[in-house]
Design a protein around this motif. Sequence first.
Motif, PDB file in Angstrom:
ATOM      1  N   ASN A  43      -5.421 -26.853   3.921  1.00  0.00           N
ATOM      2  CA  ASN A  43      -6.435 -27.668   3.252  1.00  0.00           C
ATOM      3  C   ASN A  43      -7.817 -27.070   3.448  1.00  0.00           C
ATOM      4  OD1 ASN A  43      -4.615 -29.525   2.286  1.00  0.00           O
ATOM      5  ND2 ASN A  43      -5.018 -31.033   3.875  1.00  0.00           N
ATOM      6  N   GLN A  44      -8.106 -26.610   4.668  1.00  0.00           N
ATOM      7  CA  GLN A  44      -9.408 -26.022   4.963  1.00  0.00           C
ATOM      8  C   GLN A  44      -9.653 -24.816   4.062  1.00  0.00           C
ATOM      9  OE1 GLN A  44      -9.851 -24.403   8.894  1.00  0.00           O
ATOM     10  NE2 GLN A  44     -12.066 -24.328   8.741  1.00  0.00           N
ATOM     11  N   GLU A  45      -8.670 -23.957   3.910  1.00  0.00           N
ATOM     12  CA  GLU A  45      -8.815 -22.771   3.059  1.00  0.00           C
ATOM     13  C   GLU A  45      -9.025 -23.168   1.602  1.00  0.00           C
ATOM     14  OE1 GLU A  45      -5.333 -20.464   3.895  1.00  0.00           O
ATOM     15  OE2 GLU A  45      -5.904 -20.196   5.998  1.00  0.00           O
ATOM     16  N   LEU A  46      -8.272 -24.155   1.138  1.00  0.00           N
ATOM     17  CA  LEU A  46      -8.439 -24.634  -0.232  1.00  0.00           C
ATOM     18  C   LEU A  46      -9.848 -25.150  -0.453  1.00  0.00           C
ATOM     19  CD1 LEU A  46      -7.435 -25.555  -3.042  1.00  0.00           C
ATOM     20  CD2 LEU A  46      -6.667 -27.669  -1.930  1.00  0.00           C
ATOM     21  N   PHE A  47     -10.330 -26.000   0.464  1.00  0.00           N
ATOM     22  CA  PHE A  47     -11.675 -26.556   0.320  1.00  0.00           C
ATOM     23  C   PHE A  47     -12.740 -25.462   0.378  1.00  0.00           C
ATOM     24  CE2 PHE A  47      -9.806 -30.665   2.117  1.00  0.00           C
ATOM     25  CZ  PHE A  47      -9.620 -31.206   0.851  1.00  0.00           C
ATOM     26  N   GLU A  48     -12.542 -24.453   1.211  1.00  0.00           N
ATOM     27  CA  GLU A  48     -13.497 -23.340   1.277  1.00  0.00           C
ATOM     28  C   GLU A  48     -13.568 -22.624  -0.070  1.00  0.00           C
ATOM     29  OE1 GLU A  48     -12.097 -20.977   4.558  1.00  0.00           O
ATOM     30  OE2 GLU A  48     -13.117 -22.237   6.040  1.00  0.00           O
ATOM     31  N   ARG A  49     -12.420 -22.361  -0.682  1.00  0.00           N
ATOM     32  CA  ARG A  49     -12.407 -21.684  -1.999  1.00  0.00           C
ATOM     33  C   ARG A  49     -13.089 -22.543  -3.060  1.00  0.00           C
ATOM     34  NH1 ARG A  49      -7.056 -20.710  -0.626  1.00  0.00           N
ATOM     35  NH2 ARG A  49      -6.338 -22.136  -2.242  1.00  0.00           N
ATOM     36  N   LEU A  50     -12.781 -23.833  -3.067  1.00  0.00           N
ATOM     37  CA  LEU A  50     -13.388 -24.725  -4.056  1.00  0.00           C
ATOM     38  C   LEU A  50     -14.899 -24.835  -3.850  1.00  0.00           C
ATOM     39  CD1 LEU A  50     -10.633 -27.466  -4.044  1.00  0.00           C
ATOM     40  CD2 LEU A  50     -11.153 -25.901  -5.931  1.00  0.00           C
ATOM     41  N   ALA A  51     -15.333 -24.940  -2.598  1.00  0.00           N
ATOM     42  CA  ALA A  51     -16.775 -25.012  -2.307  1.00  0.00           C
ATOM     43  C   ALA A  51     -17.464 -23.734  -2.768  1.00  0.00           C
ATOM     44  CB  ALA A  51     -17.014 -25.249  -0.821  1.00  0.00           C
ATOM     45  N   HIS A  52     -16.840 -22.599  -2.502  1.00  0.00           N
ATOM     46  CA  HIS A  52     -17.426 -21.312  -2.914  1.00  0.00           C
ATOM     47  C   HIS A  52     -17.599 -21.267  -4.435  1.00  0.00           C
ATOM     48  CE1 HIS A  52     -18.355 -17.055  -2.964  1.00  0.00           C
ATOM     49  NE2 HIS A  52     -17.417 -16.909  -3.896  1.00  0.00           N
ATOM     50  N   GLY A  53     -16.571 -21.672  -5.162  1.00  0.00           N
ATOM     51  CA  GLY A  53     -16.663 -21.671  -6.624  1.00  0.00           C
ATOM     52  C   GLY A  53     -17.748 -22.597  -7.134  1.00  0.00           C
ATOM     53  N   LEU A  54     -17.904 -23.732  -6.505  1.00  0.00           N
ATOM     54  CA  LEU A  54     -18.935 -24.669  -6.943  1.00  0.00           C
ATOM     55  C   LEU A  54     -20.324 -24.199  -6.551  1.00  0.00           C
ATOM     56  CD1 LEU A  54     -16.964 -27.924  -6.444  1.00  0.00           C
ATOM     57  CD2 LEU A  54     -17.991 -27.155  -8.576  1.00  0.00           C
ATOM     58  N   ARG A  55     -20.455 -23.497  -5.425  1.00  0.00           N
ATOM     59  CA  ARG A  55     -21.765 -22.916  -5.085  1.00  0.00           C
ATOM     60  C   ARG A  55     -22.188 -21.922  -6.168  1.00  0.00           C
ATOM     61  NH1 ARG A  55     -20.051 -23.597   0.167  1.00  0.00           N
ATOM     62  NH2 ARG A  55     -18.961 -21.618   0.277  1.00  0.00           N
ATOM     63  N   GLU A  73     -20.542 -30.483  -2.141  1.00  0.00           N
ATOM     64  CA  GLU A  73     -20.745 -31.109  -0.829  1.00  0.00           C
ATOM     65  C   GLU A  73     -19.421 -31.640  -0.265  1.00  0.00           C
ATOM     66  OE1 GLU A  73     -23.351 -30.833   0.927  1.00  0.00           O
ATOM     67  OE2 GLU A  73     -24.742 -30.157  -0.596  1.00  0.00           O
ATOM     68  N   ALA A  74     -18.615 -32.260  -1.103  1.00  0.00           N
ATOM     69  CA  ALA A  74     -17.336 -32.808  -0.640  1.00  0.00           C
ATOM     70  C   ALA A  74     -16.408 -31.691  -0.162  1.00  0.00           C
ATOM     71  CB  ALA A  74     -16.669 -33.607  -1.761  1.00  0.00           C
ATOM     72  N   TYR A  75     -16.347 -30.600  -0.896  1.00  0.00           N
ATOM     73  CA  TYR A  75     -15.469 -29.500  -0.489  1.00  0.00           C
ATOM     74  C   TYR A  75     -16.000 -28.799   0.757  1.00  0.00           C
ATOM     75  CZ  TYR A  75     -12.959 -30.209  -4.848  1.00  0.00           C
ATOM     76  OH  TYR A  75     -12.228 -30.755  -5.877  1.00  0.00           O
ATOM     77  N   GLU A  76     -17.319 -28.724   0.898  1.00  0.00           N
ATOM     78  CA  GLU A  76     -17.873 -28.181   2.139  1.00  0.00           C
ATOM     79  C   GLU A  76     -17.457 -29.045   3.325  1.00  0.00           C
ATOM     80  OE1 GLU A  76     -21.836 -25.923   0.389  1.00  0.00           O
ATOM     81  OE2 GLU A  76     -22.071 -27.876   1.344  1.00  0.00           O
ATOM     82  N   ALA A  77     -17.481 -30.355   3.134  1.00  0.00           N
ATOM     83  CA  ALA A  77     -17.038 -31.255   4.208  1.00  0.00           C
ATOM     84  C   ALA A  77     -15.573 -31.016   4.524  1.00  0.00           C
ATOM     85  CB  ALA A  77     -17.271 -32.711   3.803  1.00  0.00           C
ATOM     86  N   GLY A  78     -14.750 -30.878   3.503  1.00  0.00           N
ATOM     87  CA  GLY A  78     -13.326 -30.662   3.712  1.00  0.00           C
ATOM     88  C   GLY A  78     -13.006 -29.357   4.399  1.00  0.00           C
ATOM     89  N   ALA A  79     -13.879 -28.375   4.253  1.00  0.00           N
ATOM     90  CA  ALA A  79     -13.670 -27.063   4.872  1.00  0.00           C
ATOM     91  C   ALA A  79     -14.155 -27.027   6.319  1.00  0.00           C
ATOM     92  CB  ALA A  79     -14.382 -25.981   4.061  1.00  0.00           C
TER      93      ALA A  79
END
Length: 111
Positions: A43-55, A73-79
């Motif tokens: 989950n952490q890796e998934l959220f990191e990828r999603l946060a990166h794409g949204l940045r 912000e939500a995906y950064e929290a999840g990561a």
Amino acid sequence: MSYPALFTTPGMRNFAEAVDTERQRQLEKFGDQHHPILRGPSNQELFERLAHGLREANADSAQRCWMTILLEEAYEAGAERNLAKFREEIVQIAAVCQAILTDLDRPEARR
């Protein structure tokens, strides 16, 4: 029971009251809930990828909108694995939500 609150940010009182009302509804419907704060590394890796794409999307003003900001912000929290930093991210999510509602409640709101 009403408690006095001193809010200096425009729209904050309305936001806090709306959140409190919704939270009371949730408590009535679901009761006091307890769930894991964070889950496994996949989950952490998934959220990191999603946060990166949204940045990347938010760096482009043609793509940036309230939802991309909120989801980043939500995906950064999840990561996040550090609970103190996770908490900071959750506060950032709440602040973005308040900004969205303040913007939405303006008479000239862009729909």
